[in-house]
Write a protein that holds these residues in place. Structure first.
Motif, PDB file in Angstrom:
ATOM      1  N   ILE A 168       0.822  -1.207   0.000  1.00  0.00           N
ATOM      2  CA  ILE A 168       0.000   0.000   0.000  1.00  0.00           C
ATOM      3  C   ILE A 168       0.860   1.263   0.000  1.00  0.00           C
ATOM      4  O   ILE A 168       0.499   2.270  -0.609  1.00  0.00           O
ATOM      5  N   LEU A 171       1.746   1.743  -3.606  1.00  0.00           N
ATOM      6  CA  LEU A 171       0.613   2.193  -4.408  1.00  0.00           C
ATOM      7  C   LEU A 171       0.273   3.658  -4.141  1.00  0.00           C
ATOM      8  O   LEU A 171      -0.059   4.410  -5.070  1.00  0.00           O
ATOM      9  N   LEU A 409      -8.859   6.598  -1.196  1.00  0.00           N
ATOM     10  CA  LEU A 409      -8.260   5.590  -2.068  1.00  0.00           C
ATOM     11  C   LEU A 409      -9.308   5.113  -3.067  1.00  0.00           C
ATOM     12  O   LEU A 409     -10.424   4.752  -2.678  1.00  0.00           O
ATOM     13  N   TYR A 414      -7.025  -0.034  -6.164  1.00  0.00           N
ATOM     14  CA  TYR A 414      -6.352  -0.758  -5.083  1.00  0.00           C
ATOM     15  C   TYR A 414      -6.857  -2.191  -4.966  1.00  0.00           C
ATOM     16  O   TYR A 414      -6.095  -3.104  -4.641  1.00  0.00           O
TER      17      TYR A 414
END
Length: 695
Positions: A168, A171, A409, A414
């Protein structure tokens, strides 16, 4: 003699077995930040006797921060390098990216939304901007990004599963368009947070990863800031990879154990926020000194003749100011504790201090097993506290808070990566579940505006508490009936709630007839810290003073309410792999202390429990709490009582019985009755803090 699991008829769950056998990299109880500090060994019992003395114990641990700041002032080379990196990034068209998780994620937001953006907005509105146009980027406010694991929604409460993923961090770095040449500052309280490590490694990969051509040049762009000795971090592979990478600048800010065991929102995040805030301040002044004369710098409080070491040395003034406020702070702690004991709630109001106040209040939830801030669609209020600011509604409040629109997000982006790249089934399940609550749509669920919805549906009531938090000249607005500070105080008083004020600033900011500068009287509890003759162009010193006072207040408050036992975080919510390990270790150590010191110990059914047994009980407690929906009941406390009672009775005790004992007696009193040395402070380390740090 049967083992405790046999006595309790517990078979370790598959998830517990997996944690014990395969998650050793998250068993962090040997870290220095996870040890018990000798100065606060019997804090909860001391604060029950004398609140001011207990707060003094908490504040004394900040001396560890002062000592480390003194060391940095003598050897500031890596920090000076970071200052130049920020200056160079702005002038070369690059950006600065701060990233953290949990408390350090909120730190990253503060770098952007409290220090950087407000300063440049103020400069843009000043007469000096005409001399800066064409020399500094027109979008300079956007050149610094503060991000945390889980984005803006994680400011409210943790999103399970995210912290434990390096993925994460990578990302989110990509999401923000961070590119080669940008300055990346990754901050982790302990030095082992996976998402933060994933971020700095992703930034390194942009420069070639292990094949970096010029490590010295890259090192000026990449920073890893942490608060544990290198030697205790090296056994953890993810940390070791960063520590041994020559192309990353390491800034070690180790202060020692925290005032509450493992509570790195305290000293670890205090020093990280202060030091990085001073780095930003020095960089801003260095930028401006290229284009403004000395007189112009002086007008905006940016004198350029102070060495970096002197700026760091201001921490000692901050600590002195906070220490002098201890008596008044104790009165606020007593007042708020009394409100909660009778079932009341607290409302905090702030403007310039908003983020610091918000952070302290939201961090009470995971640390002390409290309900997080209430959503606007909640059928009833469950959180003990709310935070308001001057705004017209939910979206406006977020923009006031952040200085920009709310960021979340994007689930579609994701989700695909989580499904393909996360191998661990438990982490994948937790991360996918959290992702549903991390989008930009979350903005509308949280309203902390001093506006119609809150005043009509969540107004303070008789017996509640209203706390007004201000810095510098904001205090003058209390005398202006039309201003929000004054209207909030009137609302509190008219509703029959108790008023309180917490203020940090220069004495000269106080009106001559202001009760804020005098002893508390009819105006209620007043807490003030004076920071005179200290230039503070970005407000770093004011916010640090507020942070230290609020941290001591909220920690002492929860200790007084039984949410801390001695100086251990027994109400911690085991919401990630690190906290599962902390909770397991707390169960094991408290139970074994009882089995060693209780009067009935020789006749106990068991003599000792190990990590594996404590973890099996913890996971069953987590399942039971979730199934029974018992809310704020802490799994650690339940587990300790169930194990200890079964050992004492030499027969099984179920969860309902453990809960009954917990509600009737409280964990602190239960342990004190069965382990008298805990309350007396006996058995605490005889060495001082320097021995614990190994220096």
């Amino acid at each position: 003699m049967p083992g405790i699991l046999e006595l309790l008829d517990i078979v370790p769950s598959h998830q517990s077995g997996d944690y014990v056998r395969h998650k050793g990299q998250f068993h962090l109880h040997n870290l220095l930040t996870e040890q018990r500090h000798p100065r606060t060994w019997n804090l909860s019992y001391a604060i029950a006797e004398d609140t001011e003395a207990g707060l003094g114990m908490l504040l004394s641990v900040d001396e560890d921060v002062a000592r480390k700041v003194g060391e940095l002032a003598r050897t500031p080379e890596s920090l000076e390098q970071a200052v130049e990196a920020v200056v160079s990034a702005v002038l070369s068209g690059h950006r600065i990216y701060f990233y953290g998780c949990g408390a350090t994620g909120r730190l990253a937001k503060q770098m952007e939304s409290t220090f950087w953006r407000p300063f440049w907005r103020k400069m843009r509105a000043s007469k000096h901007w005409q001399y800066l146009q064409g020399s500094l980027p027109e979008d300079i406010e956007e050149r610094l990004v503060g991000e945390m694991t889980g984005a803006d929604r994680a400011l409210v409460s943790s999103l399970e599963g995210f912290e434990d993923l390096q993925l994460i961090g990578r990302l989110q770095l990509e999401d923000h368009g961070v590119r080669k040449g940008d300055v990346v500052v990754c901050v982790t309280e302990g030095g082992e947070t996976s998402s933060v490590i994933g971020t700095v490694r992703a930034a390194l990969a942009q420069h070639g990863g292990a094949a970096v051509d010029d490590p010295a040049a890259v090192r000026r762009k990449l920073y890893f800031v942490y608060n544990n000795p290198d030697e205790v971090l090296r056994p953890f592979e993810r940390s070791r990879v960063v520590l041994e990478e020559p192309a990353i600048t390491k800034i070690n800010l180790t202060t020692g154990p925290q005032a509450i065991t493992g509570s790195t929102r305290l000293q670890a995040t205090t020093i990280e926020t202060f030091v990085l805030g001073i780095v930003l301040e020095a960089a801003v002044i260095r930028l401006l000194s290229r284009f403004l004369p000395a007189s112009g710098l002086a007008e905006i409080g940016c004198e350029d003749n102070r060495p970096f070491s002197a700026r760091l040395g201001d921490f000692f003034r901050i600590k002195e100011a906070v220490d002098r406020a201890r008596g008044d702070l104790a009165r606020l702690t007593d007042l708020e504790a009394a409100v909660y004991r009778r079932g009341g709630r607290a409302t905090y109001y702030a403007e310039a201090a908003l983020i610091t106040v918000f952070i302290d209040n939201t961090e009470r939830s995971p640390t002390f097993r409290l309900h997080p801030l209430d959503r606007v669609d909640a059928p009833e209020r469950r959180c003990w506290v709310q935070v308001w600011t001057r705004a017209g509604g939910a979206g406006d409040a977020w923009r006031t808070f952040l200085g920009r629109p709310f960021r979340g997000l994007e689930e579609a982006r994701y989700k695909a990566r989580f499904q393909t790249d996360i191998e661990d089934p438990y982490l994948k399940e937790a991360a996918l579940k959290s992702l549903r609550n991390a989008g930009t749509d979350q903005e509308r669920f949280y309203d902390f505006s001093f506006a119609r919805f809150n005043t009509e549906h969540r107004s303070p009531a008789a017996g509640d508490l209203g706390v007004t938090v201000m810095v510098d000249d904001e205090v003058r607005e209390l005398a202006e009936p039309s201003r929000s500070f004054s209207r909030f105080v009137r609302l509190v008083q008219n509703c029959g709630a108790a008023p309180a004020v917490l203020w940090v600033g220069r004495r000269e900011s106080l009106p001559e007839d202001s009760s804020i500068g005098k002893s508390p009287g009819e105006s209620g509890v007043v807490v003030r810290a004076f920071l005179d003759d200290t230039p503070d162009p970005l407000g770093v010193r004011r916010q640090i003073a507020l942070k230290m006072m609020l941290n001591a207040h909220s920690t002492g408050l929860m200790a007084a309410l039984g949410r801390v036992v001695a100086n251990t975080m027994t109400s911690v919510s085991p919401s990630n792999l690190k906290l599962v390990g902390r909770a397991t270790h707390l169960i094991m150590t408290h139970v074994n202390d009882v089995l060693k010191n209780a009067a009935w110990a020789p006749q106990s059914a068991v003599q000792n429990i190990g990590f594996e047994e404590a973890n099996a009980v913890l996971f069953e407690a987590m399942d039971w709490v979730r199934e029974m929906e018992v809310g704020e009941t802490a799994e650690v406390a339940l587990s300790i009582i169930r194990i200890a009672e079964a050992a004492r009775r030499r027969s099984s005790v179920d969860w309902q019985e453990a809960k009954r004992i917990l509600e009737k007696e409280g964990l602190a009193d239960y342990l004190a009755r069965n382990n008298p040395v805990l309350k007396a402070g006996e058995g605490s380390p005889t060495q001082d803090s320097r021995d614990l740090r190994g220096d």
